[in-house]
Structures are given as structure tokens and as C-alpha cells.
Scaffold this motif. Structure first.
Motif, PDB file in Angstrom:
ATOM      1  N   ASP A  13      25.601  31.547  50.504  1.00  0.00           N
ATOM      2  CA  ASP A  13      26.652  31.102  51.205  1.00  0.00           C
ATOM      3  C   ASP A  13      28.047  31.339  50.614  1.00  0.00           C
ATOM      4  O   ASP A  13      28.081  31.808  49.384  1.00  0.00           O
ATOM      5  CB  ASP A  13      26.465  29.622  51.799  1.00  0.00           C
ATOM      6  CG  ASP A  13      26.531  28.704  50.549  1.00  0.00           C
ATOM      7  OD1 ASP A  13      26.746  29.097  49.448  1.00  0.00           O
ATOM      8  OD2 ASP A  13      26.153  27.533  50.756  1.00  0.00           O
ATOM      9  N   ALA A  14      29.107  31.240  51.320  1.00  0.00           N
ATOM     10  CA  ALA A  14      30.365  31.268  50.691  1.00  0.00           C
ATOM     11  C   ALA A  14      30.802  30.684  49.671  1.00  0.00           C
ATOM     12  O   ALA A  14      31.190  31.273  48.597  1.00  0.00           O
ATOM     13  CB  ALA A  14      31.294  31.008  51.989  1.00  0.00           C
ATOM     14  N   PRO A  15      30.539  29.149  49.492  1.00  0.00           N
ATOM     15  CA  PRO A  15      30.805  28.647  48.273  1.00  0.00           C
ATOM     16  C   PRO A  15      30.289  29.090  47.185  1.00  0.00           C
ATOM     17  O   PRO A  15      30.541  29.342  46.010  1.00  0.00           O
ATOM     18  CB  PRO A  15      30.404  27.133  48.373  1.00  0.00           C
ATOM     19  CG  PRO A  15      30.598  27.015  49.998  1.00  0.00           C
ATOM     20  CD  PRO A  15      30.039  28.457  50.676  1.00  0.00           C
ATOM     21  N   LYS A  16      28.910  29.638  47.281  1.00  0.00           N
ATOM     22  CA  LYS A  16      28.036  29.978  46.002  1.00  0.00           C
ATOM     23  C   LYS A  16      28.644  31.367  45.752  1.00  0.00           C
ATOM     24  O   LYS A  16      28.484  31.494  44.488  1.00  0.00           O
ATOM     25  CB  LYS A  16      26.525  30.094  46.471  1.00  0.00           C
ATOM     26  CG  LYS A  16      25.692  30.245  45.263  1.00  0.00           C
ATOM     27  CD  LYS A  16      24.059  30.285  45.563  1.00  0.00           C
ATOM     28  CE  LYS A  16      23.393  30.749  44.272  1.00  0.00           C
ATOM     29  NZ  LYS A  16      22.030  30.445  44.662  1.00  0.00           N
ATOM     30  N   MET A  18      31.575  32.531  46.013  1.00  0.00           N
ATOM     31  CA  MET A  18      32.760  32.080  45.228  1.00  0.00           C
ATOM     32  C   MET A  18      32.715  31.771  43.645  1.00  0.00           C
ATOM     33  O   MET A  18      33.141  32.162  42.880  1.00  0.00           O
ATOM     34  CB  MET A  18      33.747  31.038  46.058  1.00  0.00           C
ATOM     35  CG  MET A  18      35.183  30.909  45.183  1.00  0.00           C
ATOM     36  SD  MET A  18      36.179  29.765  46.270  1.00  0.00           S
ATOM     37  CE  MET A  18      35.217  28.091  46.347  1.00  0.00           C
ATOM     38  N   ASN A  19      31.648  30.557  43.656  1.00  0.00           N
ATOM     39  CA  ASN A  19      31.285  30.093  42.349  1.00  0.00           C
ATOM     40  C   ASN A  19      30.814  31.115  41.413  1.00  0.00           C
ATOM     41  O   ASN A  19      30.894  31.528  40.248  1.00  0.00           O
ATOM     42  CB  ASN A  19      30.348  29.249  42.454  1.00  0.00           C
ATOM     43  CG  ASN A  19      30.982  27.878  43.141  1.00  0.00           C
ATOM     44  OD1 ASN A  19      32.299  27.536  42.880  1.00  0.00           O
ATOM     45  ND2 ASN A  19      30.378  26.898  43.644  1.00  0.00           N
ATOM     46  N   ASP A 232      40.572  24.384  39.079  1.00  0.00           N
ATOM     47  CA  ASP A 232      41.546  24.958  40.017  1.00  0.00           C
ATOM     48  C   ASP A 232      42.536  24.137  40.643  1.00  0.00           C
ATOM     49  O   ASP A 232      43.520  24.439  40.992  1.00  0.00           O
ATOM     50  CB  ASP A 232      40.357  25.612  41.162  1.00  0.00           C
ATOM     51  CG  ASP A 232      39.790  27.128  41.049  1.00  0.00           C
ATOM     52  OD1 ASP A 232      40.130  27.463  39.939  1.00  0.00           O
ATOM     53  OD2 ASP A 232      38.961  27.271  41.651  1.00  0.00           O
TER      54      ASP A 232
END
Length: 235
Positions: A13-16, A18-19, A232
Motif C-alpha cells: 500500500d501507499a504508506p509502505k 513511502m517507508n 519528518d
């Protein structure tokens, strides 16, 4: 890309995502970090252009600098001279304040304060503790209203507007350039034997950002203001 389609089993997914990208870049930077003196130049060649592009700042040429005197504000323990510093190529205007010690100067210091030059130097007849100490040690003192501070505030600027940083420099990018302009002028106009740069509070971070652009190896004393560079949220 998977709208109205079955998402692949191994998709993240998007958060993973990005991480994952952040972790990859951290590892890349950690491997590139120099561990020996003979590796420093390669590191500078690799990351210097990236850094300069990110901040869009430059050390001004001496013949590009311009300056004007404003009215003198008084004579007490030092002479105070309000100035406007500028670059001909950019047409910018940086309010500045120059304070001279009695008996002639031995060195010079650029003081950067998050609230501007008056906060850095204090009043002419009641200088700030730091300014007083440096004047006693016969330092010429230059301070500026860096972008968005003191007289350089612009109430119409809206840096939080939609897509603002897509088309405009950030406040801190502008402040880095103002610091470089002030330091280049101090060096070119006065040619002191020694120059130190002092950043107080959050302004210490601006000075650290400006440090790699400095033409000469000036000493920099910077208050990091409790900034945690690993988060961040700090940025």
C-alpha cells in the motif's frame, strides 16, 4: 493503476511504499557517507550538486554586491549603521545593521537571529549580552533581517497556499541566500582577518544550511534549537 482490476497479491500500500523508499534512500546515504578524509571530496562531488539545486542558493560574486547606508541611529558603546544589502543580478533587498566597537575592530561576526537584527544586537545603548561581549572583544558585528524577519516580513506572502513551493522558494531557502549575501558583503567590504558566523535559536539551522556554500572556512556557531533531523515532523 489497478483501478477496476484485481490488486496483485504482493502489492504494497501507499504508506509502505513511502517507508520503503525512505529506507532505501537512508541506506544509500549511509553507504555514501565518508568515513576517511580521502573520501570527503568524492562525497562532495556526489552530493554537492544535489544540495545546491535543492536550496537554489549561491555565494555572490564581489562585483554583484550592492549596498546603501541609511540614517545613523546613534553612538554609544559602538557606532550603529543601518544598511541595505543587495545583489545587482537579483535586485533583492536585505535590511542589515552594522555595529563597530570602540578602538577599532580585530575581527568580525555575522549574527543571525530568528527575530531579526534588532533582536540579535539589542539597542545601541543596551546591546544584547552576546553583542556586548563581542564588542568588548573588538568584533565588528553585522546582523540582518533575514527573509520573513524584522523589516523583511511580508504579510501578503502565503507560503501555506496550495502548491506554493511548486513555484516559489521557501522562506528558509530565501534566508540561506540572505545569509550568504550578508557574509559575502562583510568579507568583500571589510576584509576582516577573521569572520565567525553565529546562528541563534532556529536561525542556527539556517546557518547550518548555508554552511556548505561558504567560500572560506569561517567558524560557524549554530544553535540547533532541539531539532531532530531523524523525524519528518521536525521538517
Amino acid at each position: 493503476v489497478f483501478a477496476r482490476r484485481t490488486t496483485p497479491v504482493n502489492a504494497i500500500d501507499a504508506p509502505k511504499l513511502m517507508n520503503t523508499l525512505v529506507e532505501e534512500r537512508r541506506n544509500q546515504f549511509a553507504k555514501a557517507r565518508p568515513e576517511r578524509a580521502d573520501q570527503i571530496e568524492h562525497f562532495r562531488q556526489q552530493f554537492g550538486p544535489v544540495y545546491r539545486t535543492a536550496l537554489m542558493a549561491e555565494w555572490p560574486a564581489a562585483d554583484d554586491l550592492r549596498w546603501w547606508r541609511r540614517e545613523e541611529t546613534g553612538k554609544h558603546s559602538a557606532v550603529r549603521q543601518p544598511l541595505i544589502l543587495s545583489r545587482k543580478s537579483a535586485g533583492d533587498r536585505v535590511p542589515a545593521l552594522l555595529a563597530q566597537p570602540r578602538g577599532g575592530a580585530r575581527a568580525a561576526a555575522l549574527l543571525i537571529h530568528p527575530d531579526g537584527a534588532q533582536a540579535a544586537l539589542g539597542a545601541a545603548d543596551s546591546p544584547s549580552p552576546l553583542a556586548h561581549e563581542l564588542l568588548q572583544r573588538r568584533f565588528s558585528l553585522l546582523s540582518i533581517d533575514a527573509f520573513g524577519t524584522g523589516e523583511a516580513r511580508d504579510p501578503k506572502r502565503q507560503p501555506r497556499a496550495m502548491y506554493f513551493t511548486t513555484y516559489n522558494r521557501t522562506d528558509d531557502m530565501q534566508r540561506v541566500q540572505d545569509i550568504l549575501t550578508a557574509l559575502a558583503w562583510l568579507d568583500a567590504a571589510w576584509n576582516p582577518a577573521k569572520i565567525v558566523v553565529v546562528g541563534q535559536g532556529m536561525a542556527g539551522l539556517w546557518c547550518l544550511l548555508a554552511r556548505p556554500f561558504l567560500k572560506n572556512g569561517y567558524a560557524v556557531a549554530a544553535d540547533a534549537a532541539g531539532f531532530d533531523h531523524t523525524k519528518d515532523e521536525s521538517y
